[in-house]
Enzyme design. Structure first.
Site, PDB file in Angstrom:
ATOM      1  N   LYS A 198       4.054  -6.797   5.562  1.00 40.49           N
ATOM      2  CA  LYS A 198       2.998  -6.085   6.295  1.00 40.49           C
ATOM      3  C   LYS A 198       2.164  -7.058   7.129  1.00 40.49           C
ATOM      4  O   LYS A 198       1.800  -6.761   8.274  1.00 40.49           O
ATOM      5  CB  LYS A 198       2.163  -5.270   5.334  1.00 40.49           C
ATOM      6  CG  LYS A 198       2.930  -4.078   4.720  1.00 40.49           C
ATOM      7  CD  LYS A 198       2.038  -3.231   3.843  1.00 40.49           C
ATOM      8  CE  LYS A 198       2.771  -2.140   3.113  1.00 40.49           C
ATOM      9  NZ  LYS A 198       3.384  -1.112   3.946  1.00 40.49           N
ATOM     10  N   MET A 249       7.811   8.017   3.990  1.00 41.73           N
ATOM     11  CA  MET A 249       6.467   8.310   4.500  1.00 41.73           C
ATOM     12  C   MET A 249       6.389   8.288   6.022  1.00 41.73           C
ATOM     13  O   MET A 249       5.720   9.122   6.629  1.00 41.73           O
ATOM     14  CB  MET A 249       5.460   7.322   3.896  1.00 41.73           C
ATOM     15  CG  MET A 249       5.345   7.427   2.405  1.00 41.73           C
ATOM     16  SD  MET A 249       4.878   9.081   1.845  1.00 41.73           S
ATOM     17  CE  MET A 249       3.160   9.103   2.310  1.00 41.73           C
ATOM     18  N   ASP A 304      11.714   1.257  13.558  1.00 41.49           N
ATOM     19  CA  ASP A 304      12.248   0.731  12.311  1.00 41.49           C
ATOM     20  C   ASP A 304      13.264  -0.343  12.683  1.00 41.49           C
ATOM     21  O   ASP A 304      13.878  -0.271  13.756  1.00 41.49           O
ATOM     22  CB  ASP A 304      12.925   1.858  11.505  1.00 41.49           C
ATOM     23  CG  ASP A 304      13.074   1.496  10.030  1.00 41.49           C
ATOM     24  OD1 ASP A 304      12.558   2.252   9.191  1.00 41.49           O
ATOM     25  OD2 ASP A 304      13.699   0.454   9.732  1.00 41.49           O
ATOM     26  N   HIS A 323      -4.174   6.160   4.088  1.00 38.94           N
ATOM     27  CA  HIS A 323      -3.241   6.364   2.979  1.00 38.94           C
ATOM     28  C   HIS A 323      -2.865   7.836   2.851  1.00 38.94           C
ATOM     29  O   HIS A 323      -3.682   8.654   2.427  1.00 38.94           O
ATOM     30  CB  HIS A 323      -3.854   5.852   1.682  1.00 38.94           C
ATOM     31  CG  HIS A 323      -2.950   6.002   0.509  1.00 38.94           C
ATOM     32  ND1 HIS A 323      -3.334   6.588  -0.666  1.00 38.94           N
ATOM     33  CD2 HIS A 323      -1.648   5.680   0.342  1.00 38.94           C
ATOM     34  CE1 HIS A 323      -2.316   6.596  -1.515  1.00 38.94           C
ATOM     35  NE2 HIS A 323      -1.283   6.058  -0.922  1.00 38.94           N
ATOM     36  N   ASN A 378      -5.100   7.647  -6.094  1.00 39.33           N
ATOM     37  CA  ASN A 378      -4.086   6.957  -6.907  1.00 39.33           C
ATOM     38  C   ASN A 378      -4.674   6.478  -8.221  1.00 39.33           C
ATOM     39  O   ASN A 378      -4.019   6.509  -9.258  1.00 39.33           O
ATOM     40  CB  ASN A 378      -3.514   5.750  -6.151  1.00 39.33           C
ATOM     41  CG  ASN A 378      -2.148   6.088  -5.574  1.00 39.33           C
ATOM     42  OD1 ASN A 378      -1.570   7.110  -5.902  1.00 39.33           O
ATOM     43  ND2 ASN A 378      -1.666   5.220  -4.716  1.00 39.33           N
ATOM     44  N   SER A 382       0.095   1.747  -0.345  1.00 37.76           N
ATOM     45  CA  SER A 382      -0.346   2.448  -1.559  1.00 37.76           C
ATOM     46  C   SER A 382      -1.214   1.568  -2.423  1.00 37.76           C
ATOM     47  O   SER A 382      -2.085   2.038  -3.133  1.00 37.76           O
ATOM     48  CB  SER A 382       0.871   2.807  -2.429  1.00 37.76           C
ATOM     49  OG  SER A 382       1.647   3.747  -1.823  1.00 37.76           O
ATOM     50  N   ASN A 414       2.685  11.659  -0.483  1.00 42.07           N
ATOM     51  CA  ASN A 414       4.065  12.075  -0.363  1.00 42.07           C
ATOM     52  C   ASN A 414       4.249  13.508  -0.863  1.00 42.07           C
ATOM     53  O   ASN A 414       3.811  13.805  -1.969  1.00 42.07           O
ATOM     54  CB  ASN A 414       4.932  11.135  -1.223  1.00 42.07           C
ATOM     55  CG  ASN A 414       6.409  11.402  -1.081  1.00 42.07           C
ATOM     56  OD1 ASN A 414       6.850  12.046  -0.143  1.00 42.07           O
ATOM     57  ND2 ASN A 414       7.164  10.901  -2.031  1.00 42.07           N
ATOM     58  N   GLU A 461       6.602  -1.679   0.919  1.00 42.95           N
ATOM     59  CA  GLU A 461       5.365  -2.140   0.253  1.00 42.95           C
ATOM     60  C   GLU A 461       5.519  -3.601  -0.162  1.00 42.95           C
ATOM     61  O   GLU A 461       5.856  -3.934  -1.293  1.00 42.95           O
ATOM     62  CB  GLU A 461       5.067  -1.272  -0.966  1.00 42.95           C
ATOM     63  CG  GLU A 461       3.729  -1.577  -1.671  1.00 42.95           C
ATOM     64  CD  GLU A 461       2.521  -1.057  -0.936  1.00 42.95           C
ATOM     65  OE1 GLU A 461       2.633  -0.781   0.268  1.00 42.95           O
ATOM     66  OE2 GLU A 461       1.463  -0.895  -1.560  1.00 42.95           O
TER      67      GLU A 461
HETATM   68  N1  LIG Z   1       6.732   6.778  -1.363  1.00 41.44           N
HETATM   69  C1  LIG Z   1       5.529   7.235  -1.624  1.00 41.44           C
HETATM   70  O1  LIG Z   1       5.323   8.151  -2.464  1.00 41.44           O
HETATM   71  C2  LIG Z   1       4.361   6.661  -0.898  1.00 41.44           C
HETATM   72  C3  LIG Z   1       4.465   5.443  -0.243  1.00 41.44           C
HETATM   73  N2  LIG Z   1       3.373   4.959   0.440  1.00 41.44           N
HETATM   74  C4  LIG Z   1       3.464   3.686   1.148  1.00 41.44           C
HETATM   75  O2  LIG Z   1       4.156   3.885   2.376  1.00 41.44           O
HETATM   76  C5  LIG Z   1       4.892   2.714   2.742  1.00 41.44           C
HETATM   77  C6  LIG Z   1       6.347   3.090   2.929  1.00 41.44           C
HETATM   78  O3  LIG Z   1       6.804   3.659   1.736  1.00 41.44           O
HETATM   79  P1  LIG Z   1       8.128   4.575   1.757  1.00 41.44           P
HETATM   80  O4  LIG Z   1       8.158   5.386   2.998  1.00 41.44           O
HETATM   81  O5  LIG Z   1       8.196   5.257   0.446  1.00 41.44           O
HETATM   82  O6  LIG Z   1       9.252   3.424   1.833  1.00 41.44           O
HETATM   83  P2  LIG Z   1      10.771   3.594   2.302  1.00 41.44           P
HETATM   84  O7  LIG Z   1      11.524   2.519   1.597  1.00 41.44           O
HETATM   85  O8  LIG Z   1      11.219   5.000   2.213  1.00 41.44           O
HETATM   86  O9  LIG Z   1      10.706   3.240   3.874  1.00 41.44           O
HETATM   87  C7  LIG Z   1      10.333   1.950   4.308  1.00 41.44           C
HETATM   88  C8  LIG Z   1      10.930   1.782   5.707  1.00 41.44           C
HETATM   89  O10 LIG Z   1      10.436   0.552   6.252  1.00 41.44           O
HETATM   90  C9  LIG Z   1      11.473   0.001   7.011  1.00 41.44           C
HETATM   91  N3  LIG Z   1      11.208  -1.413   7.282  1.00 41.44           N
HETATM   92  C10 LIG Z   1      11.371  -2.474   6.449  1.00 41.44           C
HETATM   93  N4  LIG Z   1      11.031  -3.617   7.088  1.00 41.44           N
HETATM   94  C11 LIG Z   1      10.613  -3.246   8.357  1.00 41.44           C
HETATM   95  C12 LIG Z   1      10.134  -3.944   9.487  1.00 41.44           C
HETATM   96  N5  LIG Z   1      10.009  -5.284   9.463  1.00 41.44           N
HETATM   97  N6  LIG Z   1       9.813  -3.243  10.601  1.00 41.44           N
HETATM   98  C13 LIG Z   1       9.948  -1.900  10.633  1.00 41.44           C
HETATM   99  N7  LIG Z   1      10.396  -1.164   9.578  1.00 41.44           N
HETATM  100  C14 LIG Z   1      10.725  -1.844   8.459  1.00 41.44           C
HETATM  101  C15 LIG Z   1      12.728   0.231   6.187  1.00 41.44           C
HETATM  102  O11 LIG Z   1      13.891   0.116   6.995  1.00 41.44           O
HETATM  103  C16 LIG Z   1      12.470   1.661   5.696  1.00 41.44           C
HETATM  104  O12 LIG Z   1      13.032   2.606   6.596  1.00 41.44           O
HETATM  105  C17 LIG Z   1       4.661   1.714   1.600  1.00 41.44           C
HETATM  106  O13 LIG Z   1       3.595   0.866   1.968  1.00 41.44           O
HETATM  107  C18 LIG Z   1       4.252   2.619   0.436  1.00 41.44           C
HETATM  108  O14 LIG Z   1       3.426   1.954  -0.504  1.00 41.44           O
HETATM  109  C19 LIG Z   1       2.179   5.645   0.533  1.00 41.44           C
HETATM  110  C20 LIG Z   1       2.048   6.855  -0.109  1.00 41.44           C
HETATM  111  C21 LIG Z   1       3.101   7.423  -0.893  1.00 41.44           C
HETATM  112  O1  LIG Z   2       1.391   9.855  -4.830  1.00 46.22           O
HETATM  113  C1  LIG Z   2       1.447   9.512  -3.641  1.00 46.22           C
HETATM  114  O2  LIG Z   2       2.058  10.054  -2.739  1.00 46.22           O
HETATM  115  C2  LIG Z   2       0.632   8.329  -3.226  1.00 46.22           C
HETATM  116  O3  LIG Z   2      -0.600   8.414  -3.839  1.00 46.22           O
HETATM  117  C3  LIG Z   2       1.182   7.022  -3.588  1.00 46.22           C
HETATM  118  O4  LIG Z   2       0.757   6.051  -2.994  1.00 46.22           O
HETATM  119  C4  LIG Z   2       2.141   6.926  -4.732  1.00 46.22           C
HETATM  120  O5  LIG Z   2       1.490   6.264  -5.797  1.00 46.22           O
HETATM  121  C5  LIG Z   2       3.350   6.100  -4.361  1.00 46.22           C
HETATM  122  O6  LIG Z   2       2.912   4.838  -4.022  1.00 46.22           O
HETATM  123  C6  LIG Z   2       4.335   6.033  -5.492  1.00 46.22           C
HETATM  124  O7  LIG Z   2       5.041   7.229  -5.485  1.00 46.22           O
END
Ligand SMILES: NC(=O)C1=CN([C@@H]2O[C@H](COP(=O)(O)OP(=O)(O)OC[C@H]3O[C@@H](n4cnc5c(N)ncnc54)[C@H](O)[C@@H]3O)[C@@H](O)[C@H]2O)C=CC1
Ligand SMILES: O=C(O)[C@@H](O)C(=O)[C@H](O)[C@@H](O)CO
Length: 318
Positions: free
Chosen positions: A96, A13, A32, A140, A191, A118, A143, A91
């Site tokens: 956070k 994201m 990151d 929010h 969601n 999320s 993806n 997450e």
């Molecule tokens: N994957 C999805 O479909 C969606 C995810 N989200 C939300 O977005 C957020 C990220 O999700 P993703 O991108 O899928 O996760 P991801 O696992 O792809 O990326 C998370 C990133 O955070 C980094 N990270 C971990 N600890 C850290 C810190 N202390 N400081 C800086 N960076 C740090 C990790 O190295 C990683 O690069 C979550 O809160 C998730 O719920 C929201 C909408 C959709």
């Molecule tokens: O679908 C998405 O991109 C977002 O609504 C989300 O937050 C998803 O539920 C994600 O957390 C899990 O894929």
């Protein structure tokens, strides 16, 4: 005025959010703790600029200008002078809260802090802050964040309306479609709708009413096809609210309403069949890695985005 953005987390994201902003003229500092994740984001940037252009997208600037807008760092202190920081790290509530506490200490007094969580409560993420509870938001994204237009916006318990208005105007300037979530509920709006749909779909699958392939077609060629050109309420208006009233009375008692642990999900997860990332989920994904399948999906979503913008323009001029 929001002129300089920080994004925390360069994963799925965080990359998409940063890409959306730098291709819309905004400098972004992407932070990151994992240098590999940042390196991957740098590589994805070049790949996606190429894909968007191959799919006919015209950016205002050349690639070099766009790429120059992205600064990658592992040092959170580089975000000190940002006007808006969007946290999109793993997450995890404790993580956070820690990141927000760090940002509260590091960032300028005017910096707005937002989370892309999320499922977590903004009020809990910001509970430890003492400097800027009036400048926090939940933003929010969906993806992939650099293609799906929607951003859900929620104010924190003490957030000023001017903070909300500033973030809302900024997201629209960045080409996103925002909605206001008026009250903090788990899962916000989209969601919750997505989960309600998934519960019924998985129940029909698990109870032997429909096959995997036909369930896909039922949504893709039916409601999903219509949802590509309008939301639910307009569909109800076109169908007739009198008829919808009858259908709701008839079907609410019989649609799935229990909290179920679906075997179709549980068994596949246990077997390691996690979907595209393990080459097998409900369907098989042979021969190419996750990235190739994601790029294939994104190419069709980019084409869909063009149609979305045409429909959106039509609605605005209606
Ligand atoms: N994957 C999805 O479909 C969606 C995810 N989200 C939300 O977005 C957020 C990220 O999700 P993703 O991108 O899928 O996760 P991801 O696992 O792809 O990326 C998370 C990133 O955070 C980094 N990270 C971990 N600890 C850290 C810190 N202390 N400081 C800086 N960076 C740090 C990790 O190295 C990683 O690069 C979550 O809160 C998730 O719920 C929201 C909408 C959709
Ligand atoms: O679908 C998405 O991109 C977002 O609504 C989300 O937050 C998803 O539920 C994600 O957390 C899990 O894929």
């Amino acid at each position: 005025m929001i002129r300089k953005i920080g994004v925390i987390g360069s994963g799925t994201m965080g990359f998409g959010i940063a890409f959306q902003f730098i291709t819309n003229g905004m400098p972004v500092i992407l932070q990151d703790i994992n240098e590999e994740s940042l390196q991957l984001a740098r590589e994805k940037l070049k790949t996606y600029l190429k894909i968007f252009r191959e799919e006919g997208t015209v950016f205002e600037d050349v690639d070099e200008t766009i790429i120059a807008r992205l600064t990658c760092t592992t040092n959170i202190e580089k975000l000190a002078e940002c006007d808006l920081v969007i946290e999109s790290a793993t997450e995890n509530l404790a993580l956070k809260q820690k990141i927000f506490k760090q940002l509260d200490e590091v960032c300028a007094a005017h910096t707005i802090l937002a989370s892309n969580t999320s499922s977590l409560k903004l009020s809990e993420i910001v509970s430890h802050l003492d400097k800027r509870k009036d400048k926090v938001m939940l933003t929010h994204f969906f993806n992939p964040a650099h293609i799906v237009p929607l951003v859900e916006l929620l104010k924190g318990p003490d957030t000023k309306q001017e903070t909300y208005d500033e973030v809302d105007a900024f997201m629209k300037k960045m080409g996103k479609v925002t909605i206001e979530v008026r009250r903090e509920v788990p899962g916000l709006v989209a969601n919750r709708i997505q989960v309600a749909l998934a519960r019924e779909a998985l129940a029909l699958l698990e109870d032997g009413v429909v096959s995997e392939q036909d369930l896909e077609s039922a949504i893709f060629a039916g409601p999903g096809f219509r949802f590509a050109s309008s939301g639910l309420l307009k569909i109800m208006d076109f169908g007739g609210l009198d008829i919808w009233g009858i259908v709701l009375d008839q079907l609410q008692p019989v649609v799935e309403s229990k909290v179920r642990s679906f075997n179709v999900i549980h068994d596949k997860t246990e077997q390691g069949n996690l979907g595209v990332k393990s080459s097998k989920g409900f369907f098989d994904y042979p021969g190419k890695g996750l990235d190739e399948y994601v790029i294939e999906r994104d190419r069709s979503l980019i084409q869909q985005l063009k149609t979305f913008h045409k429909i959106q323009r039509g609605m605005e001029h209606a």
